[in-house]
Enzyme design. Structure first.
Site, PDB file in Angstrom:
ATOM      1  N   HIS A  31       0.818  -1.228   0.000  1.00  0.00           N
ATOM      2  CA  HIS A  31       0.000   0.000   0.000  1.00  0.00           C
ATOM      3  C   HIS A  31       0.848   1.272   0.000  1.00  0.00           C
ATOM      4  O   HIS A  31       0.352   2.355   0.331  1.00  0.00           O
ATOM      5  CB  HIS A  31      -0.970   0.014   1.188  1.00  0.00           C
ATOM      6  CG  HIS A  31      -1.825  -1.208   1.272  1.00  0.00           C
ATOM      7  ND1 HIS A  31      -2.788  -1.505   0.336  1.00  0.00           N
ATOM      8  CD2 HIS A  31      -1.836  -2.231   2.174  1.00  0.00           C
ATOM      9  CE1 HIS A  31      -3.374  -2.644   0.648  1.00  0.00           C
ATOM     10  NE2 HIS A  31      -2.806  -3.113   1.753  1.00  0.00           N
ATOM     11  N   ARG A  88      -1.805  18.420   2.177  1.00  0.00           N
ATOM     12  CA  ARG A  88      -0.371  18.722   2.183  1.00  0.00           C
ATOM     13  C   ARG A  88       0.185  18.521   0.784  1.00  0.00           C
ATOM     14  O   ARG A  88      -0.508  18.048  -0.108  1.00  0.00           O
ATOM     15  CB  ARG A  88       0.366  17.789   3.151  1.00  0.00           C
ATOM     16  CG  ARG A  88       0.120  16.309   2.848  1.00  0.00           C
ATOM     17  CD  ARG A  88       0.924  15.389   3.751  1.00  0.00           C
ATOM     18  NE  ARG A  88       0.537  13.998   3.609  1.00  0.00           N
ATOM     19  CZ  ARG A  88       0.947  13.185   2.640  1.00  0.00           C
ATOM     20  NH1 ARG A  88       1.751  13.649   1.690  1.00  0.00           N
ATOM     21  NH2 ARG A  88       0.563  11.919   2.601  1.00  0.00           N
TER      22      ARG A  88
END
Length: 241
Positions: A31, A88
């Site tokens: 992942h 971000r």
């Protein structure tokens, strides 16, 4: 076989919020993204427009300011589903910069200083194709086990359309306490095939001695027929161990 596709957004303090198109981030191990590209080879103009509109709506709903990313899961039928928002700058932002000419970090700073975005969505367009490979100090033959140690020799690729973002150097110490990523290798080409060829060359020029790296593994991916055809998904690495 879901794909991981995300939309880069940026907004100022005056209600202006734009998207900078999509990034394909499906090639992952455990992942964690390994290879990213822009634009995605899986979607056309209509899906791109819809995903961009949804991403902008999501960001506007929370009055978002600065750069951020709306992440989606894309199924084999072209349906997309909201996954999360990253508030971000992200590791893979350079591929977006390469295809748009938009300096995301610069505009984050200018927006924080109170400046207004001087362009509209219609002013933005996609030019060419970009790929990013995350170069790690790890051993792909041992389930990507980190490989701490000292860099005894380092030679990084360069040339037209090649960008290497890193802070490593000869003698650099890779410790076991942090993420083992050494650099981000980014290339741009007029087409996806040209970008893949340029990445192959850049990876061949990349030499790191003293620790094990995933550079050879990345080169094999660039040669993989399914990858070259754009037939990737989040289980791609698991299916090609």
């Amino acid at each position: 076989r879901p794909r991981h596709v995300e939309i880069q957004v940026i907004g100022d303090s005056y209600g202006n919020l734009l998207h900078l198109f999509e990034r394909e981030c499906s090639v992952q191990r455990r992942h964690q993204k390994v290879i990213e590209e822009a634009p995605s080879p899986a979607i056309g103009d209509d899906t791109r427009r819809k995903m961009g509109e949804v991403a902008v709506r999501v960001a506007k709903a929370v009055s978002y300011r600065s750069a951020g990313t709306i992440e989606f899961i894309l199924d084999q039928n072209g349906n997309f589903y909201f996954l999360e928002m990253n508030t971000r700058i992200q590791v893979e932002h350079p591929v977006t910069e390469m295809i748009t000419g938009f300096d995301i970090v610069k505009w984050m700073i200018r927006i924080a200083a109170g400046e207004k975005l001087p362009f509209s969505q219609d002013d933005l367009s996609i030019k060419g194709h970009a790929l990013e490979c995350r170069v790690y100090a790890e051993d792909p033959e041992k389930n990507f086990l980190p490989s701490p140690g000292k860099l005894e020799y380092l030679r990084t690729p360069s040339g037209p359309g090649v960008r290497d973002d890193s802070s490593i150097y000869n003698g650099y110490e890779v410790t076991p306490f942090y993420d083992p990523m050494l650099s981000k290798l980014i290339v741009w080409g007029g087409t996806r095939q040209e970008a893949i060829k340029r990445m192959r060359t850049a990876l061949c020029e990349y030499i790191v001695l003293g620790v094990k790296t995933n550079i050879g593994f990345l080169r094999r991916i660039m040669e993989n027929e399914e990858f070259v055809r754009g037939e990737i998904d989040t289980s791609f690495i698991e299916r090609h161990p």
